[in-house]
Enzyme design. Structure first.
Site, PDB file in Angstrom:
ATOM      1  N   ASP A   1       0.893  -1.117   0.042  1.00  0.00           N
ATOM      2  CA  ASP A   1       0.077   0.059  -0.027  1.00  0.00           C
ATOM      3  C   ASP A   1       0.953   1.208  -0.115  1.00  0.00           C
ATOM      4  O   ASP A   1       1.540   1.361   0.928  1.00  0.00           O
ATOM      5  CB  ASP A   1      -0.859  -0.038   1.195  1.00  0.00           C
ATOM      6  CG  ASP A   1      -1.905   1.161   1.248  1.00  0.00           C
ATOM      7  OD1 ASP A   1      -1.751   2.020   0.705  1.00  0.00           O
ATOM      8  OD2 ASP A   1      -2.771   1.157   2.205  1.00  0.00           O
ATOM      9  N   HIS A   2       0.998   1.840  -1.208  1.00  0.00           N
ATOM     10  CA  HIS A   2       2.130   2.907  -1.313  1.00  0.00           C
ATOM     11  C   HIS A   2       1.993   3.907  -0.300  1.00  0.00           C
ATOM     12  O   HIS A   2       2.851   4.747   0.028  1.00  0.00           O
ATOM     13  CB  HIS A   2       2.164   3.530  -2.733  1.00  0.00           C
ATOM     14  CG  HIS A   2       0.991   4.392  -2.994  1.00  0.00           C
ATOM     15  ND1 HIS A   2      -0.267   3.977  -3.621  1.00  0.00           N
ATOM     16  CD2 HIS A   2       0.647   5.608  -2.853  1.00  0.00           C
ATOM     17  CE1 HIS A   2      -1.193   4.886  -3.672  1.00  0.00           C
ATOM     18  NE2 HIS A   2      -0.511   5.973  -3.509  1.00  0.00           N
TER      19      HIS A   2
ATOM     20  N   HIS B   1      -6.214   2.624   2.065  1.00  0.00           N
ATOM     21  CA  HIS B   1      -5.363   3.758   2.453  1.00  0.00           C
ATOM     22  C   HIS B   1      -5.864   4.497   3.510  1.00  0.00           C
ATOM     23  O   HIS B   1      -5.257   4.424   4.563  1.00  0.00           O
ATOM     24  CB  HIS B   1      -5.371   4.820   1.177  1.00  0.00           C
ATOM     25  CG  HIS B   1      -4.581   4.490  -0.042  1.00  0.00           C
ATOM     26  ND1 HIS B   1      -3.731   3.466  -0.201  1.00  0.00           N
ATOM     27  CD2 HIS B   1      -5.099   4.801  -1.327  1.00  0.00           C
ATOM     28  CE1 HIS B   1      -3.517   3.353  -1.439  1.00  0.00           C
ATOM     29  NE2 HIS B   1      -4.336   4.037  -2.172  1.00  0.00           N
TER      30      HIS B   1
END
Length: 504
Positions: free
Chosen positions: A185-186, A248
């Site tokens: 998950d960037h 996110h």
């Protein structure tokens, strides 16, 4: 031994080597790691795809991508000349297990040349429907057997719902050990996001206040000015709740709400995050009605340019029931957070692109100042801005200069640009380096992914089974539907927005 010295010779195999993710994120990130001395002396990057390219054509394509998307600007010729000798391309049909034997041969050639065994990272920068077949073919080809040296990186989304996430996790853990699986998950690689843990657990100042006794509520907003553009075909099967909140925003909530870990060990940190998700209050159908809002953008004007509504975007369903905006009120039912609402919202075609966490502290129990002394409220806020600016600011009350006792809100600000001269790394640089080091702290574990899906499934099911009759319900360049304001206003609050220049 420095971190640099711990990095073993590494082979990257990037499935989707000709795709957008590699062009915009992975290749520039790997090049920047090389520039700053974080790649091992012996490394190889093998891009794969269906397009027929020579090694030289692949290298030229990546040079153009790096020149366009790298934070360090255009590649210096002398640096590129060395870096590009480690780039290779292999035409691959991911459905054909025989293709994978060629990867094995190339890896063996590198190891023979380097006279040592290499770490191998398989990066799945492809559509989610290819995850199972690639993972199975890697395993069938005996390319993932060395658990201490082989890693597989899987991009979001991890599943489309709880059932599909469980099926994918079961498949991956049958083929690989959990320590080999890096679910990326960037957002967790962003500098300010990582600083949440440092800010909370490296300072004694805030910990006594970090609970229901002093915190009124928490807001997490991730908003975008952009619409779906050419992604409507994909987005119509996803929506804001799946695309942003399930991963996110819930990850950000976990960082804010988690208990202090015993140490910085990856599993210890991830255990505390899972604890948060398991403590969060589940939704009944009535809760969905009262505590969630969905929206879909209409046409409008953004920065002087007319933009279409969601249903008018290319490949979008003209009667789509997919939400492009979602707001949810969550509760964490544990000792620290009982009764404190967490408001999460995200949307496309909003007035501003920003990612901001706001911790609102309670009012002082008794104000000694006359009512006319205050210009605005007395409450204190801690504001963590992830983008576009990277900053952490504490808002407090202070006397304005003059002969009268007038209170103003003032900011104590830590911002990256003003504090550090070094340029912050991109999120993918951090996460790729951690993958090389075998550090899973910033990556999601399987039970964490499933706990997040389990939490939002009642909302998804309710929305899917009940068509919205008022879509579209917010215009482009707005802050979302009016019902989102009503959601938070019912509790006596309002959505906080941080001006782009950071000033009030």
């Amino acid at each position: 031994m420095s971190t640099h010295d711990k990095i073993q010779p590494t082979v990257f195999v990037i499935f989707g080597g000709t795709g957008d993710l590699n062009a915009r994120k992975l290749a520039p990130a790997l090049y920047n790691l090389y520039l700053e001395g974080w790649l091992p002396e012996q490394f190889s990057i093998i891009g794969t795809g269906r397009t027929k390219l020579s090694d030289e054509e692949f290298r030229q394509n990546l040079l153009e991508d790096i020149n366009q998307f790298s934070r360090t600007g255009k590649a210096a010729p002398e640096k590129w000349e060395v870096f590009n000798k480690n780039l290779y391309y292999q035409v691959a049909d991911v459905n054909n297990v025989d293709t994978y034997k060629e990867f094995g041969t190339r890896i063996q050639q590198h190891e023979a040349e380097w006279k040592t065994k290499a770490n191998v990272i398989y990066y799945l920068a492809v559509a989610p429907n290819f995850f199972p077949i690639i993972a199975e073919n890697i395993a069938k080809s005996k390319l993932g057997a060395a658990a201490d040296r082989v890693r597989i990186v899987v991009e979001k989304p991890i599943g489309h719902d709880l059932k599909s996430a469980q099926e994918l996790n079961q498949l991956l853990t049958r083929l690989f050990e959990e320590r080999q699986i890096y679910r990326i998950d960037h957002y967790l690689g962003k500098e300010t996001v990582q600083n949440i843990m440092a800010f909370r657990f490296a300072n004694s100042l805030l910990e006594p206040l970090w609970n229901r006794n002093y915190i009124d509520h928490v807001q997490i907003s991730v908003t975008e000015q952009l619409g779906v553009g050419d992604r409507a075909g994909y987005y119509d099967g996803s929506g804001a709740l799946r695309d942003m909140i399930q991963n996110h925003l819930l990850q950000l909530l976990c960082l804010v709400a988690m208990e202090p870990p015993i140490n910085f060990n990856a599993d210890e940190v991830r255990n505390r995050k899972v604890d948060v998700l398991r403590a969060m209050r589940r939704f009944s159908p009535e809760d969905v009605r009262l505590s969630t809002v969905r929206g879909q953008y209409a046409s409008g004007w953004i920065e002087g340019k007319e933009v279409p509504g969601y249903r008018q975007e290319r490949d979008a369903n003209p009667e789509s029931n997919t939400e492009t905006f979602a707001a949810v009120k969550f509760f964490v039912d544990n000792w620290r957070w009982q009764g404190v609402p967490f408001y999460l919202r995200t949307g496309k075609r909003m007035h501003q692109s920003s990612s901001v966490i706001t911790i609102q502290f309670k009012d002082v129990p008794h104000s000694v100042f006359p009512a006319e002394s205050a210009e605005g409220g007395h409450q204190n806020r801690l504001i963590i801005s992830i983008q576009p600016e990277m900053s952490i600011r504490l808002q407090m009350q202070a006397k304005r200069p003059g002969l009268e006792m007038i209170l103003n809100t003032v900011d104590m600000v830590f911002d990256y640009k003003g504090t550090y001269t070094a340029q912050a790394p991109e999120a993918y640089e951090t996460l790729l380096l951690d993958t090389m080091l075998g550090d899973q702290t910033l990556f999601m574990r399987g039970d964490q992914v499933e706990a997040a899906w389990d939490l939002i499934m009642p909302i998804l099911n309710t929305w899917q089974n009940r068509k919205s009759l008022n879509f579209p319900n917010y215009s482009a360049d707005s802050w979302g539907p009016e019902s989102a304001e009503a959601l938070i206003a019912r509790d006596g609050f309002h959505w906080f927005t941080l001006p782009l220049n950071g000033k009030k």
